[in-house]
Design an enzyme around this catalytic site. Structure first.
Site, PDB file in Angstrom:
ATOM      1  N   ARG C 260      -2.798  19.218   0.007  1.00 58.85           N
ATOM      2  CA  ARG C 260      -3.706  18.233  -0.571  1.00 58.85           C
ATOM      3  C   ARG C 260      -4.997  18.365   0.217  1.00 58.85           C
ATOM      4  O   ARG C 260      -5.097  17.884   1.339  1.00 58.85           O
ATOM      5  CB  ARG C 260      -3.094  16.835  -0.410  1.00 58.85           C
ATOM      6  CG  ARG C 260      -3.723  15.755  -1.255  1.00 58.85           C
ATOM      7  CD  ARG C 260      -3.205  14.371  -0.831  1.00 58.85           C
ATOM      8  NE  ARG C 260      -3.807  13.959   0.429  1.00 58.85           N
ATOM      9  CZ  ARG C 260      -3.341  12.975   1.200  1.00 58.85           C
ATOM     10  NH1 ARG C 260      -2.256  12.310   0.864  1.00 58.85           N
ATOM     11  NH2 ARG C 260      -3.960  12.652   2.320  1.00 58.85           N
ATOM     12  N   HIS C 264      -5.878  11.207  -0.074  1.00 57.03           N
ATOM     13  CA  HIS C 264      -5.005  10.836  -1.175  1.00 57.03           C
ATOM     14  C   HIS C 264      -5.784  10.490  -2.444  1.00 57.03           C
ATOM     15  O   HIS C 264      -5.521  11.016  -3.521  1.00 57.03           O
ATOM     16  CB  HIS C 264      -4.124   9.657  -0.753  1.00 57.03           C
ATOM     17  CG  HIS C 264      -3.304   9.112  -1.875  1.00 57.03           C
ATOM     18  ND1 HIS C 264      -2.285   9.828  -2.458  1.00 57.03           N
ATOM     19  CD2 HIS C 264      -3.377   7.938  -2.549  1.00 57.03           C
ATOM     20  CE1 HIS C 264      -1.755   9.102  -3.439  1.00 57.03           C
ATOM     21  NE2 HIS C 264      -2.394   7.968  -3.514  1.00 57.03           N
ATOM     22  N   TYR C 273      -4.933   9.612   9.669  1.00 53.14           N
ATOM     23  CA  TYR C 273      -3.527   9.950   9.900  1.00 53.14           C
ATOM     24  C   TYR C 273      -3.232  11.451   9.968  1.00 53.14           C
ATOM     25  O   TYR C 273      -2.112  11.840  10.245  1.00 53.14           O
ATOM     26  CB  TYR C 273      -2.642   9.284   8.838  1.00 53.14           C
ATOM     27  CG  TYR C 273      -3.054   9.557   7.414  1.00 53.14           C
ATOM     28  CD1 TYR C 273      -2.676  10.738   6.777  1.00 53.14           C
ATOM     29  CD2 TYR C 273      -3.839   8.655   6.714  1.00 53.14           C
ATOM     30  CE1 TYR C 273      -3.059  11.001   5.476  1.00 53.14           C
ATOM     31  CE2 TYR C 273      -4.242   8.904   5.404  1.00 53.14           C
ATOM     32  CZ  TYR C 273      -3.851  10.075   4.788  1.00 53.14           C
ATOM     33  OH  TYR C 273      -4.241  10.335   3.501  1.00 53.14           O
TER      34      TYR C 273
HETATM   35  C1  LIG Z   1       6.537   2.694  -6.658  1.00 53.05           C
HETATM   36  C2  LIG Z   1       5.221   2.951  -6.034  1.00 53.05           C
HETATM   37  N1  LIG Z   1       5.058   2.697  -4.730  1.00 53.05           N
HETATM   38  C3  LIG Z   1       3.884   2.927  -4.128  1.00 53.05           C
HETATM   39  C4  LIG Z   1       2.828   3.415  -4.837  1.00 53.05           C
HETATM   40  C5  LIG Z   1       1.497   3.686  -4.131  1.00 53.05           C
HETATM   41  N2  LIG Z   1       1.308   5.119  -4.052  1.00 53.05           N
HETATM   42  C6  LIG Z   1       0.588   5.772  -4.963  1.00 53.05           C
HETATM   43  S1  LIG Z   1       0.651   7.404  -4.739  1.00 53.05           S
HETATM   44  C7  LIG Z   1       1.617   7.266  -3.373  1.00 53.05           C
HETATM   45  C8  LIG Z   1       2.066   8.469  -2.637  1.00 53.05           C
HETATM   46  C9  LIG Z   1       2.707   9.479  -3.525  1.00 53.05           C
HETATM   47  O1  LIG Z   1       2.940  10.634  -2.814  1.00 53.05           O
HETATM   48  P1  LIG Z   1       3.483  11.932  -3.509  1.00 53.05           P
HETATM   49  O2  LIG Z   1       4.565  11.568  -4.471  1.00 53.05           O
HETATM   50  O3  LIG Z   1       3.834  12.887  -2.463  1.00 53.05           O
HETATM   51  O4  LIG Z   1       2.260  12.479  -4.379  1.00 53.05           O
HETATM   52  P2  LIG Z   1       0.879  13.025  -3.849  1.00 53.05           P
HETATM   53  O5  LIG Z   1      -0.090  11.894  -3.964  1.00 53.05           O
HETATM   54  O6  LIG Z   1       1.048  13.503  -2.464  1.00 53.05           O
HETATM   55  O7  LIG Z   1       0.517  14.130  -4.776  1.00 53.05           O
HETATM   56  C10 LIG Z   1       1.892   5.932  -3.118  1.00 53.05           C
HETATM   57  C11 LIG Z   1       2.696   5.464  -1.998  1.00 53.05           C
HETATM   58  C12 LIG Z   1       3.018   3.637  -6.211  1.00 53.05           C
HETATM   59  N3  LIG Z   1       2.050   4.067  -6.999  1.00 53.05           N
HETATM   60  N4  LIG Z   1       4.225   3.402  -6.777  1.00 53.05           N
END
Ligand SMILES: Cc1ncc(C[n+]2csc(CCOP(=O)(O)OP(=O)(O)O)c2C)c(N)n1
Ligand SMILES: Cc1ncc(C[n+]2csc(CCOP(=O)(O)OP(=O)(O)O)c2C)c(N)n1
Ligand SMILES: [Mg+2]
Ligand SMILES: [Mg+2]
Lengths: 343, 327, 343, 327
Positions: C260, C264, C273
């Site tokens: 990434r 985020h 972090y």
């Molecule tokens: C159930 C839920 N919990 C928390 C969130 C907040 N949130 C949005 S994206 C994310 C991280 C997702 O990480 P990943 O699945 O690895 O995808 P990436 O963003 O790294 O591509 C979080 C915690 C959410 N959208 N849905």
């Protein structure tokens, strides 16, 4: 009926001194005694259900060996137990009395687990840190991780044993709990009593793999499958897992292969979904008959002791039934109390 | 007309729709060889086969999520949640997703699915087999929530739900399953979703209710008839969308209203009914709207003495009605 | 900035004819073109965010190779796509235009995915069966099993591709979906874009194992880990998985290791972090730079073509930005419509 | 007294309680190095270490379930759900289990835990970062539900929640986080759970509200003051247990009531308030209780024009108040 099964077990003339693992001869006989008590109590409860006196029963018949052996590998003064609804033998092994349990099934006043608010065997044990908050399958698994986390934070060397069926492994909560416990190397023993059915749904419709223990690798923890009718195998696996847990080495998944000798609960009829063959085969895996054979083979059990054990169990259960039936029902005036800290 | 129980009506509705439309299939725990824990799908596996009668693993969130996926891909799933108490793990999919698919895609995707579940108490179900869960669903825009009380309504509304192009939560009071019998036409019929039904005419007061409590209210009304009090009983049948007009019209006539439900009092369905009446029939009311409901205590304790304390009964309802009539 | 990275890539004089898998030279250049368009668009959107015009952006930078290669292995006229929020390249590769996408980020009238009701890239594709209903991480996985189940019931040979991050694998829904898909041998391709972070939470706090693909065995399906900056590796794994799916052989889990490159979302600051070292290393895994190097080495790309591709992308994005910014906002009078079938 | 924002007050409350009581710890997504997506736990990892500041995997059901386990085993977890919209997967643990632990064990076990979550709209959060979710929790016996509006209340109530022996759902309106500033005592204080607060005195009508809408109502009240209309604003602060006495007393004085909330209209918190007023202040009311709420449309569309249509505003509230005053 238990006696029939017992007498059908072959008796051998020579047996080595039994010191498997750290179990002594008297441990083995003690476990047999508890299993018999559980069986007699279980049959009594089933009878009370058929008499319309116990609203619901989930029988532990078939799971007794696994439950008693696991309990024996733990320390009720130290460890935590998050059970599910099929744990009659566990509850007896950890010190609940048949009277206490019967009060639960008959919903009588003084029922110690939930005051008659919950299904039988749900609530919290009056003396040991054992509880079952909810009937919703799988919820206990993350809770177990939380219990263990608290111990870890305080630096207390305790194991948290969490019990569940094969059905529960399909729940998201199971996955989340195992993953978290593995990440934080929490002192949890995941104990799956795999009887190959979630009510009527056979294993083949629950998973595309043979054994739940195969999932452990995907979490980074050890997983073992043991014969749940073999008290020694279960005890040894449990002892290792408990030591690992208390030693700060992390969680273990133990899968004990057992049979559910009765329908799912007293509301179920397993002939709707189990073939005659399946039922016949399953009957051959009665853990009490299997242990009895072993004990007789090892000369730890003879007819006299056998008779004594079964008679004692019946006497205890008869007396407890009488006492429980003599008790009244919980005071309805009480029904809204103890919902919040105040009140 | 054949006489049926509620569970038979539910079964007939599903069977007819599965025969009529090959897109309809059912999924859930123990619905196959077992025929469902309440036998709602008894014989379905034999008639429709494993492809259309799917015994799922014990995993409610996926039951709802899979139903969503199949629905948006052209099927008409009927998902059974074994007991309403076990639907909580599936809330994220039902309330969080299914309800918003059409809205969130600006109308291009939709999820024609039915989530059936037995709910309610009075069956010695204890804390985890007795819950009424209606308001949680009924509060969410995008969901349709149906809670029939009679075999006739159950069949006509379940068929309507299966044909509906929006997600429907279909709540079956498990105590009515075998207790309540009634005439059900043999021919194909559907009932309109979103219409309450006056189950009994009366001039003195209006009881607004649904589910098992319809029958308790009718029994109470019969008791009061002997005392010269005429109770009108409105069965909501659909909780969302809510048919306000039918009960408002009744209250405008009777000037007194009692709302009766088994679920908890505070923030329950009754609050919306009472608030609506107090607002839209403000000048017609001769007495405050009475809410007679389950207590704010977890539903429901297992011991018979405790359960009886929790549950409403025709007697408790009759005495509240009597008091209101005398106001 | 892209040009800098490009020029830093070494160019070799001799390269074999590129026929890796079934990808042709023009496929590879085509994929590069899409990745560049995605990158330029992504950077533009980030800029629009910093200008206060786009409320939120989740950048696909670093994921482009994995997304474009997977798309190339599927058939948009046949397959289904359940994406998550980091799929800009996927959307372009499957036919959405930069103008359509920019309308989403700028919330303009005529936004085709959700009419401006949802976050950018959420809703349903106007032409392909691609959708993303919810921001709640993990919900798409059981839905994908359901989509595939419907195809299977109708006997249609289509693959359902479901996209998710490493973070989503911790959700119960992921477990339930993989298990169900494996039991029913459903035509699902589980595509995990593992960038080692769930917002700020590193892999080591998400799981005690190295690779998500290790979980596949516990469900009884194949699982592979591929380098997500390698279009050929991703394409080949995807092609095999899609063929398996369409052929009725069941699901596959593909884990593509990606980086990434940005925080985020536009609301995040990854220096809170991620260590400086981590950030520096991650920058070295830019899939566009990597593919460029490869193409140059294989003589598929020279400076002229490179300039043309980047210039064209900029031209397209500039024009789309202008057009999107010229559009009005959605009509508020419409905001309660299309909630139910009637209305 | 120091002036703080709501998010600062939340942070201070947690910090003070973690310093005071080693049993208190926090867990949730991104609460460690990241300091939480709203920076509620900024600096906590440094001060309290990884053992007491636990970055969890993305798995809400387990966040709640682990908190339960730790709580019954003697700890005082504060679990953060990143956005209220993501709490649905955890409902089974919070609503299905935590709420019933004390009741279901007849008082022998209990779960002293706080589940904090930012909720509410007006922040361009779209369909999945804007939800108000209060009534789902507030309807469940055994849960305590708090929704403060000011920094002072947020700190005092969060500290009370952490010390409370029952499970608390603590709802923080994310739009108030940085928008709302106020005096907060430097010394240790807790506020009583279950008490509403009259945020403004007035003789002409009572506005019952909570969260962000408290501020919108106060702003509307200031507008109306210029027109000679005196609005009393009651901030519920705790939604369960509901402090009926405070708003009833106010309505008995003013004879007119408007309930204002951001959440959906039908079966919303406002229904309970309106029904309670219509019932218990029946003879004091000069006009039907007005409910001014969010629409029955999924909360909330993302485009600025659509979001503005969804959200209440001081202007919309002022005009409803004006109308009620003139009734
Ligand atoms: C159930 C839920 N919990 C928390 C969130 C907040 N949130 C949005 S994206 C994310 C991280 C997702 O990480 P990943 O699945 O690895 O995808 P990436 O963003 O790294 O591509 C979080 C915690 C959410 N959208 N849905
Ligand atoms: C979440 C949830 N879904 C469904 C049920 C109904 N139910 C009770 S027990 C059971 C089967 C559980 O099977 P397993 O975990 O294998 O345990 P076993 O009864 O075989 O010992 C089901 C489906 C439930 N209690 N909770
Ligand atoms: Mg089982
Ligand atoms: Mg990630």
């Amino acid at each position: 009926m238990p006696d029939d099964r017992a007498s059908s077990a072959p008796s051998r003339s020579i047996a080595p001194e039994p010191r498997p693992g750290k179990l002594t001869a008297s441990d083995l006989v003690g476990m047999y005694r508890t299993m018999v008590l559980s069986r007699v109590l279980d049959e009594r409860i089933w009878l009370l259900n058929r008499q319309g006196k116990a609203a619901i029963v989930a029988s532990a018949q078939g799971h007794e060996a696994a439950q008693v052996a696991l309990a024996r590998a733990t320390d009720p003064a130290r460890d935590h137990y998050l059970i599910y609804y099929r744990e009659l033998t566990t509850l007896l092994a950890l010190g609940m009395t048949p009277l206490e349990l019967l009060k639960g099934f008959l919903c009588r006043d003084g029922e110690p687990l939930s005051g008659g608010r919950q299904f039988p065997t749900h609530g919290a044990h009056p003396r040991v840190d054992l509880f079952s908050f909810s009937n919703v399958v799988g919820t206990q698994l993350p809770q177990a991780a939380g219990v263990a986390l608290a111990d870890k934070m305080r630096g207390e060397a305790r194991a948290t044993i969490v019990y569940f069926g094969d059905g529960a492994t399909s729940q998201g909560d199971c996955h989340e709990a195992m993953n978290f416990a593995a990440i934080h190397r929490l002192p949890v023993v995941f104990f799956c009593e795999n009887n190959r059915y979630a009510i009527s749904v056979p294993l083949s419709k629950q998973m595309a793999i043979e054994n739940v223990a195969a999932r452990a690798a995907g979490y980074g923890m050890p997983g073992v499958t043991v014969d749940g009718t073999d008290v020694i195998a279960v005890f040894e696996a449990a002892q290792a897992a408990v030591a690992r847990a208390r030693g700060g080495k992390g969680p273990t998944l133990i899968e004990a292969m057992v049979e559910r000798l009765f329908p799912h609960t007293s509301d179920d009829d397993h002939t709707r979904y189990r073939s005659a063959d399946d039922i016949k085969q399953m009957r051959g895996k009665d853990p009490i008959a299997i242990l009895e054979t072993q004990l007789r083979r090892q000369r730890l059990l003879d007819d006299a002791l056998h008779t004594e054990i079964w008679a004692e169990a019946k006497r205890i259960v008869n007396q407890a039934t009488e006492q429980a039936e003599a008790a009244g029902f919980p005071d309805p005036g009480d029904f809204s109390k103890r919902l919040y800290a105040e009140g | 007309m054949p006489v049926m129980t509620v569970i038979e009506a539910v079964r007939e509705a599903m069977r007819e729709e599965m025969r009529r439309d090959s897109r309809v299939f059912i999924m859930g725990e123990d619905i196959g060889a077992r025929g469902g824990v309440f036998l709602a799908t008894d014989g379905f596996l034999q008639e429709f086969g494993e492809q259309r009668v799917i015994d799922t693993p014990l995993a409610e969130s996926s039951i709802a999520g899979i139903a969503i996926g199949a629905a948006v891909n052209g099927m008409r799933p009927i998902a059974e949640i074994e007991f309403a108490d076990f639907v909580w793990p599936a809330m994220n999919q039902i309330v969080g997703v299914a309800s918003r698919i059409r809205y969130g895609t600006n109308g291009t995707k939709f999820a024609p699915m039915v989530v059936r579940m037995p709910y309610g108490g009075g069956v010695r179900g204890g804390l985890y087999h007795s819950q009424t869960i209606d308001v949680v669903f009924a509060h969410q825009p995008g969901l349709i929530v149906i809670a029939p009380s009679t075999p006739y309504d159950a069949k006509g509304l379940l068929k309507a739900a299966i044909r509906c192009d929006d997600p429907v939560v279909f709540l079956e009071h498990k105590r009515t399953y075998r207790l309540v019998k009634g005439d059900v036409p043999a021919e194909d019929y559907v009932l309109p979703i979103g219409r309450a039904d006056v189950k009994r005419q009366g001039a003195d007061l209006t009881a607004v209710t649904y589910g098992l409590m319809v029958h308790y209210c009718l029994e109470a009304a019969r008791k009061l008839e002997a005392e010269g009090i005429e109770v009108e009983v409105v069965d909501l049948r659909t909780l969302a969308p809510l048919d306000r007009e039918t009960f408002l019209e009744s209250v405008r006539k009777t000037s007194k209203a009692i709302v009766v439900h088994e679920d908890y009092h505070t923030y329950g369905v009754g609050a919306e009914i009472a608030a609506t009446i107090a607002q839209d029939a403000f000048h017609d009311l001769d007495a405050p709207v009475v809410r007679l409901t389950g207590p704010d205590v977890p539903a429901m304790p297992f011991a018979p003495t405790l359960e009886a304390e929790f549950m409403l009964s025709p007697e408790k309802i009759a005495s509240a009605m009597r008091e209101l009539a005398a106001y």
